[in-house]
Write a protein that holds these residues in place. Sequence first.
Motif, PDB file in Angstrom:
ATOM      1  N   ARG A 148       0.956   9.528  -5.086  1.00 27.61           N
ATOM      2  CA  ARG A 148       1.816  10.749  -5.139  1.00 27.61           C
ATOM      3  C   ARG A 148       2.745  11.182  -5.993  1.00 27.61           C
ATOM      4  O   ARG A 148       3.251  12.738  -6.553  1.00 27.61           O
ATOM      5  CB  ARG A 148       2.397  10.805  -3.342  1.00 27.61           C
ATOM      6  CG  ARG A 148       1.767  10.734  -2.744  1.00 27.61           C
ATOM      7  CD  ARG A 148       3.309  11.226  -1.309  1.00 27.61           C
ATOM      8  NE  ARG A 148       3.897  10.199  -0.979  1.00 27.61           N
ATOM      9  CZ  ARG A 148       3.754   9.198  -0.597  1.00 27.61           C
ATOM     10  NH1 ARG A 148       2.923   8.147   0.253  1.00 27.61           N
ATOM     11  NH2 ARG A 148       4.754   8.355  -0.200  1.00 27.61           N
ATOM     12  N   ALA A 205       0.825   4.099  -2.363  1.00 28.06           N
ATOM     13  CA  ALA A 205       0.956   5.411  -2.398  1.00 28.06           C
ATOM     14  C   ALA A 205       1.549   6.477  -2.630  1.00 28.06           C
ATOM     15  O   ALA A 205       1.567   7.457  -3.160  1.00 28.06           O
ATOM     16  CB  ALA A 205       0.447   5.922  -0.829  1.00 28.06           C
ATOM     17  N   GLU A 238       0.939  -1.148   0.321  1.00 21.75           N
ATOM     18  CA  GLU A 238       0.310  -0.244  -0.032  1.00 21.75           C
ATOM     19  C   GLU A 238       0.746   1.066  -0.562  1.00 21.75           C
ATOM     20  O   GLU A 238       0.128   2.321  -0.375  1.00 21.75           O
ATOM     21  CB  GLU A 238      -1.080   0.015   1.155  1.00 21.75           C
ATOM     22  CG  GLU A 238      -1.995  -1.033   1.229  1.00 21.75           C
ATOM     23  CD  GLU A 238      -2.711  -1.403  -0.187  1.00 21.75           C
ATOM     24  OE1 GLU A 238      -3.120   0.556  -0.552  1.00 21.75           O
ATOM     25  OE2 GLU A 238      -2.819  -1.968  -0.863  1.00 21.75           O
TER      26      GLU A 238
END
Length: 178
Positions: free
Chosen positions: A48, A44, A40
Amino acid sequence: MENQDTTLDQAAHVCSNCQNTIDDTATYCSHCSYPQNGTEEEKAKFQRRIDAKKRLLNVVEKEVKKSKNTLIALGVLNILAGLILGYFADDMATLIASSVLTIVYFGLAIWSDKEPFGASLTGLIVYGTIILLQAVLEGAIFRGIVWKILIISLLIRGLKSGLEVKKVKAELKELGIS
């Protein structure tokens, strides 16, 4: 029932980011580098990265808009100068030349939506040519020098931003974002 299992199996082989088919054992998508089977935190981090590219794109697109507005302003200034000189000084040649330049600048402003670098470069060339013609014909190189420098700097910033827009859009496309 077997048909339904095949559909689910195929869905497991599709990248969540770019929708391309991927090897279900691969951690990263071979097309966009999305960590399909990653952690995860990796997902992420990927998001970003995309968000940062989108923010950068917004910034450079604002700079491109300044260049577009400079082209529009040049068109407006040319038509105003042409009208004033054409009617009050009875100089029809200036009115016609100013009208043509206005059309060129407005055309470049419209074109800058599709090709900001090309439009800014062409605008800079046209503007520079006009300045050189004025210098040769009228000896007016220093008249309005502050405005000339400002306009040239805005068009150069548009050039740089146009290149950056192209680069960031290509990077986003590589990441599966259109």
